[in-house]
Design a protein around this motif. Structure first.
Motif, PDB file in Angstrom:
ATOM      1  N   ALA A  65       5.095  20.753   9.205  1.00 53.65           N
ATOM      2  CA  ALA A  65       3.811  20.260   8.689  1.00 53.65           C
ATOM      3  C   ALA A  65       4.008  19.003   7.848  1.00 53.65           C
ATOM      4  O   ALA A  65       3.167  18.092   7.878  1.00 53.65           O
ATOM      5  CB  ALA A  65       3.119  21.350   7.878  1.00 53.65           C
ATOM      6  N   VAL A  66       5.108  18.936   7.100  1.00 54.12           N
ATOM      7  CA  VAL A  66       5.407  17.718   6.341  1.00 54.12           C
ATOM      8  C   VAL A  66       5.642  16.562   7.313  1.00 54.12           C
ATOM      9  O   VAL A  66       5.124  15.454   7.114  1.00 54.12           O
ATOM     10  CB  VAL A  66       6.615  17.909   5.403  1.00 54.12           C
ATOM     11  CG1 VAL A  66       7.011  16.585   4.742  1.00 54.12           C
ATOM     12  CG2 VAL A  66       6.310  18.961   4.338  1.00 54.12           C
ATOM     13  N   GLN A  67       6.394  16.799   8.372  1.00 57.63           N
ATOM     14  CA  GLN A  67       6.649  15.741   9.360  1.00 57.63           C
ATOM     15  C   GLN A  67       5.342  15.240   9.968  1.00 57.63           C
ATOM     16  O   GLN A  67       5.125  14.037  10.087  1.00 57.63           O
ATOM     17  CB  GLN A  67       7.586  16.236  10.463  1.00 57.63           C
ATOM     18  CG  GLN A  67       7.882  15.195  11.532  1.00 57.63           C
ATOM     19  CD  GLN A  67       8.679  14.012  10.995  1.00 57.63           C
ATOM     20  OE1 GLN A  67       9.734  14.203  10.397  1.00 57.63           O
ATOM     21  NE2 GLN A  67       8.181  12.797  11.203  1.00 57.63           N
ATOM     22  N   ARG A 112       4.497   2.083   1.593  1.00 57.47           N
ATOM     23  CA  ARG A 112       5.443   3.158   1.360  1.00 57.47           C
ATOM     24  C   ARG A 112       4.733   4.488   1.433  1.00 57.47           C
ATOM     25  O   ARG A 112       3.518   4.551   1.392  1.00 57.47           O
ATOM     26  CB  ARG A 112       6.060   2.987  -0.025  1.00 57.47           C
ATOM     27  CG  ARG A 112       6.954   1.775  -0.105  1.00 57.47           C
ATOM     28  CD  ARG A 112       7.358   1.487  -1.528  1.00 57.47           C
ATOM     29  NE  ARG A 112       6.184   0.916  -2.192  1.00 57.47           N
ATOM     30  CZ  ARG A 112       5.830   1.205  -3.440  1.00 57.47           C
ATOM     31  NH1 ARG A 112       6.533   2.020  -4.160  1.00 57.47           N
ATOM     32  NH2 ARG A 112       4.760   0.657  -3.973  1.00 57.47           N
ATOM     33  N   VAL A 113       5.509   5.556   1.490  1.00 56.01           N
ATOM     34  CA  VAL A 113       4.961   6.908   1.494  1.00 56.01           C
ATOM     35  C   VAL A 113       5.484   7.631   0.259  1.00 56.01           C
ATOM     36  O   VAL A 113       6.674   7.561  -0.053  1.00 56.01           O
ATOM     37  CB  VAL A 113       5.355   7.681   2.777  1.00 56.01           C
ATOM     38  CG1 VAL A 113       4.896   9.130   2.699  1.00 56.01           C
ATOM     39  CG2 VAL A 113       4.780   6.997   4.009  1.00 56.01           C
ATOM     40  N   MET A 146       0.842  -1.193   0.000  1.00 52.61           N
ATOM     41  CA  MET A 146       0.000   0.000   0.000  1.00 52.61           C
ATOM     42  C   MET A 146       0.880   1.247   0.000  1.00 52.61           C
ATOM     43  O   MET A 146       1.911   1.284   0.644  1.00 52.61           O
ATOM     44  CB  MET A 146      -0.883  -0.001   1.244  1.00 52.61           C
ATOM     45  CG  MET A 146      -1.693   1.253   1.396  1.00 52.61           C
ATOM     46  SD  MET A 146      -2.611   1.267   2.944  1.00 52.61           S
ATOM     47  CE  MET A 146      -3.155   2.939   2.925  1.00 52.61           C
ATOM     48  N   VAL A 147       0.428   2.256  -0.721  1.00 51.42           N
ATOM     49  CA  VAL A 147       1.121   3.533  -0.736  1.00 51.42           C
ATOM     50  C   VAL A 147       0.266   4.554   0.007  1.00 51.42           C
ATOM     51  O   VAL A 147      -0.939   4.659  -0.233  1.00 51.42           O
ATOM     52  CB  VAL A 147       1.389   4.024  -2.170  1.00 51.42           C
ATOM     53  CG1 VAL A 147       2.043   5.394  -2.166  1.00 51.42           C
ATOM     54  CG2 VAL A 147       2.235   3.026  -2.941  1.00 51.42           C
ATOM     55  N   ALA A 148       0.869   5.287   0.911  1.00 50.90           N
ATOM     56  CA  ALA A 148       0.221   6.422   1.561  1.00 50.90           C
ATOM     57  C   ALA A 148       0.796   7.681   0.926  1.00 50.90           C
ATOM     58  O   ALA A 148       1.998   7.747   0.653  1.00 50.90           O
ATOM     59  CB  ALA A 148       0.487   6.395   3.062  1.00 50.90           C
ATOM     60  N   TYR A 149      -0.055   8.662   0.677  1.00 50.04           N
ATOM     61  CA  TYR A 149       0.356   9.874  -0.035  1.00 50.04           C
ATOM     62  C   TYR A 149       0.306  11.082   0.883  1.00 50.04           C
ATOM     63  O   TYR A 149      -0.677  11.298   1.582  1.00 50.04           O
ATOM     64  CB  TYR A 149      -0.561  10.116  -1.237  1.00 50.04           C
ATOM     65  CG  TYR A 149      -0.551   8.977  -2.223  1.00 50.04           C
ATOM     66  CD1 TYR A 149       0.420   8.917  -3.216  1.00 50.04           C
ATOM     67  CD2 TYR A 149      -1.486   7.960  -2.148  1.00 50.04           C
ATOM     68  CE1 TYR A 149       0.447   7.869  -4.121  1.00 50.04           C
ATOM     69  CE2 TYR A 149      -1.472   6.908  -3.058  1.00 50.04           C
ATOM     70  CZ  TYR A 149      -0.502   6.866  -4.036  1.00 50.04           C
ATOM     71  OH  TYR A 149      -0.479   5.829  -4.926  1.00 50.04           O
ATOM     72  N   VAL A 150       1.372  11.879   0.863  1.00 51.62           N
ATOM     73  CA  VAL A 150       1.412  13.149   1.578  1.00 51.62           C
ATOM     74  C   VAL A 150       1.312  14.248   0.525  1.00 51.62           C
ATOM     75  O   VAL A 150       2.194  14.367  -0.343  1.00 51.62           O
ATOM     76  CB  VAL A 150       2.695  13.299   2.421  1.00 51.62           C
ATOM     77  CG1 VAL A 150       2.758  14.685   3.053  1.00 51.62           C
ATOM     78  CG2 VAL A 150       2.757  12.216   3.495  1.00 51.62           C
ATOM     79  N   ILE A 151       0.240  15.016   0.572  1.00 50.93           N
ATOM     80  CA  ILE A 151      -0.018  16.088  -0.386  1.00 50.93           C
ATOM     81  C   ILE A 151       0.629  17.362   0.149  1.00 50.93           C
ATOM     82  O   ILE A 151       0.320  17.811   1.258  1.00 50.93           O
ATOM     83  CB  ILE A 151      -1.534  16.318  -0.574  1.00 50.93           C
ATOM     84  CG1 ILE A 151      -2.271  15.010  -0.881  1.00 50.93           C
ATOM     85  CG2 ILE A 151      -1.793  17.386  -1.628  1.00 50.93           C
ATOM     86  CD1 ILE A 151      -1.894  14.361  -2.177  1.00 50.93           C
ATOM     87  N   ILE A 152       1.520  17.949  -0.654  1.00 53.81           N
ATOM     88  CA  ILE A 152       2.251  19.142  -0.228  1.00 53.81           C
ATOM     89  C   ILE A 152       2.079  20.220  -1.301  1.00 53.81           C
ATOM     90  O   ILE A 152       2.858  20.303  -2.255  1.00 53.81           O
ATOM     91  CB  ILE A 152       3.752  18.834   0.011  1.00 53.81           C
ATOM     92  CG1 ILE A 152       3.904  17.607   0.935  1.00 53.81           C
ATOM     93  CG2 ILE A 152       4.451  20.059   0.600  1.00 53.81           C
ATOM     94  CD1 ILE A 152       5.334  17.125   1.077  1.00 53.81           C
ATOM     95  N   VAL A 176       2.084   7.380   7.862  1.00 49.87           N
ATOM     96  CA  VAL A 176       2.674   6.134   8.361  1.00 49.87           C
ATOM     97  C   VAL A 176       1.660   5.394   9.235  1.00 49.87           C
ATOM     98  O   VAL A 176       1.474   4.184   9.107  1.00 49.87           O
ATOM     99  CB  VAL A 176       3.986   6.413   9.133  1.00 49.87           C
ATOM    100  CG1 VAL A 176       4.436   5.195   9.928  1.00 49.87           C
ATOM    101  CG2 VAL A 176       5.077   6.845   8.161  1.00 49.87           C
ATOM    102  N   ALA A 177       0.969   6.135  10.096  1.00 52.10           N
ATOM    103  CA  ALA A 177      -0.033   5.508  10.965  1.00 52.10           C
ATOM    104  C   ALA A 177      -1.177   4.896  10.167  1.00 52.10           C
ATOM    105  O   ALA A 177      -1.767   3.906  10.576  1.00 52.10           O
ATOM    106  CB  ALA A 177      -0.582   6.540  11.956  1.00 52.10           C
ATOM    107  N   ARG A 178      -1.441   5.466   8.984  1.00 53.59           N
ATOM    108  CA  ARG A 178      -2.526   4.953   8.136  1.00 53.59           C
ATOM    109  C   ARG A 178      -2.084   3.811   7.230  1.00 53.59           C
ATOM    110  O   ARG A 178      -2.866   3.325   6.438  1.00 53.59           O
ATOM    111  CB  ARG A 178      -3.095   6.073   7.281  1.00 53.59           C
ATOM    112  CG  ARG A 178      -3.893   7.066   8.068  1.00 53.59           C
ATOM    113  CD  ARG A 178      -4.506   8.077   7.139  1.00 53.59           C
ATOM    114  NE  ARG A 178      -5.244   9.084   7.880  1.00 53.59           N
ATOM    115  CZ  ARG A 178      -5.777  10.155   7.317  1.00 53.59           C
ATOM    116  NH1 ARG A 178      -5.664  10.356   6.023  1.00 53.59           N
ATOM    117  NH2 ARG A 178      -6.433  11.022   8.057  1.00 53.59           N
ATOM    118  N   GLY A 179      -0.812   3.441   7.279  1.00 53.82           N
ATOM    119  CA  GLY A 179      -0.404   2.295   6.477  1.00 53.82           C
ATOM    120  C   GLY A 179       0.838   2.463   5.647  1.00 53.82           C
ATOM    121  O   GLY A 179       1.267   1.516   4.997  1.00 53.82           O
ATOM    122  N   GLY A 180       1.428   3.648   5.636  1.00 56.56           N
ATOM    123  CA  GLY A 180       2.704   3.803   4.936  1.00 56.56           C
ATOM    124  C   GLY A 180       3.793   3.162   5.758  1.00 56.56           C
ATOM    125  O   GLY A 180       3.632   2.885   6.945  1.00 56.56           O
TER     126      GLY A 180
END
Length: 189
Positions: free
Chosen positions: A49-51, A71-72, A1-7, A58-62
């Motif tokens: 904010a990125v951290q 992965r993230v 699974m990939v978790a995405y951080v929108i920046i 990560v907590a959601r599955g990354g």
């Protein structure tokens, strides 16, 4: 699974922006940064904010350090590219990819230096993981030579998507399937 951080860049991305569309499509797999300084960006605030968003992803599955479930991927636009690059240089996380769309040239004439003065002195340094710089041929914030130089400094491949301005809502990209294909290739989906 990939978790995405929108920046996103300054002021975030509106509902028509490809980042917002992708975020809606990903649902719980996506986390958007929430700095307190959207309009007058402060580098430390954005990196923090990125951290925070990374921790949620990560907590959601990354993949957490040493974890094995996923992965993230950092999905960035404009000034968000710089926040991501600085966070990557500081945190040096494992298993994180960075999709860097339309990074602005801090030394370019159109860079919003009065709005984002803490970003002015940044320079592209090698990133610790896989990354891709995606650029437009007619971006007012970084011409192709400047964005290719940023990619080189970050040690990331550079990919032109033609003439689409700043790759934002005004560019009319909609769901931006070309960008999504590039991201999917980068993360190995």
């Amino acid at each position: 699974m990939v978790a995405y951080v929108i920046i996103p860049g300054i002021d975030g991305s509106d509902d028509r922006h490809w980042q917002s569309r992708w975020e809606r499509a990903w649902g719980e797999a996506a986390v958007r940064i929430a700095p307190g300084s959207w309009t007058r960006p402060e580098l430390r605030d954005w990196v923090a904010a990125v951290q925070t968003a990374y921790d949620v992803a990560v907590a959601r599955g990354g993949r957490a350090e040493g974890g094995a479930d996923g992965r993230v991927a950092l999905v960035t636009h404009s000034l968000g590219c710089w926040a991501a690059a600085e966070w990557l240089a500081w945190a040096r996380p494992a298993e994180v990819t960075a999709f860097l769309a339309a990074p602005p040239d801090p030394r370019g004439p159109a860079f919003p230096g009065t709005a984002a003065p803490t970003f002015l002195e940044l320079s592209a340094r090698p990133l610790p993981g896989p990354a891709l710089v995606v650029a437009s041929e007619d971006d007012p914030y970084a011409d192709p030579t400047a964005s290719a130089a940023l990619a080189s400094g970050w040690r990331a491949p550079w990919h032109s998507v033609g003439a689409h301005g700043h790759l934002n809502s005004a560019s009319g990209l909609g769901d931006w399937p070309v960008g999504r294909e590039l991201l999917d290739t980068l993360v190995g989906s």
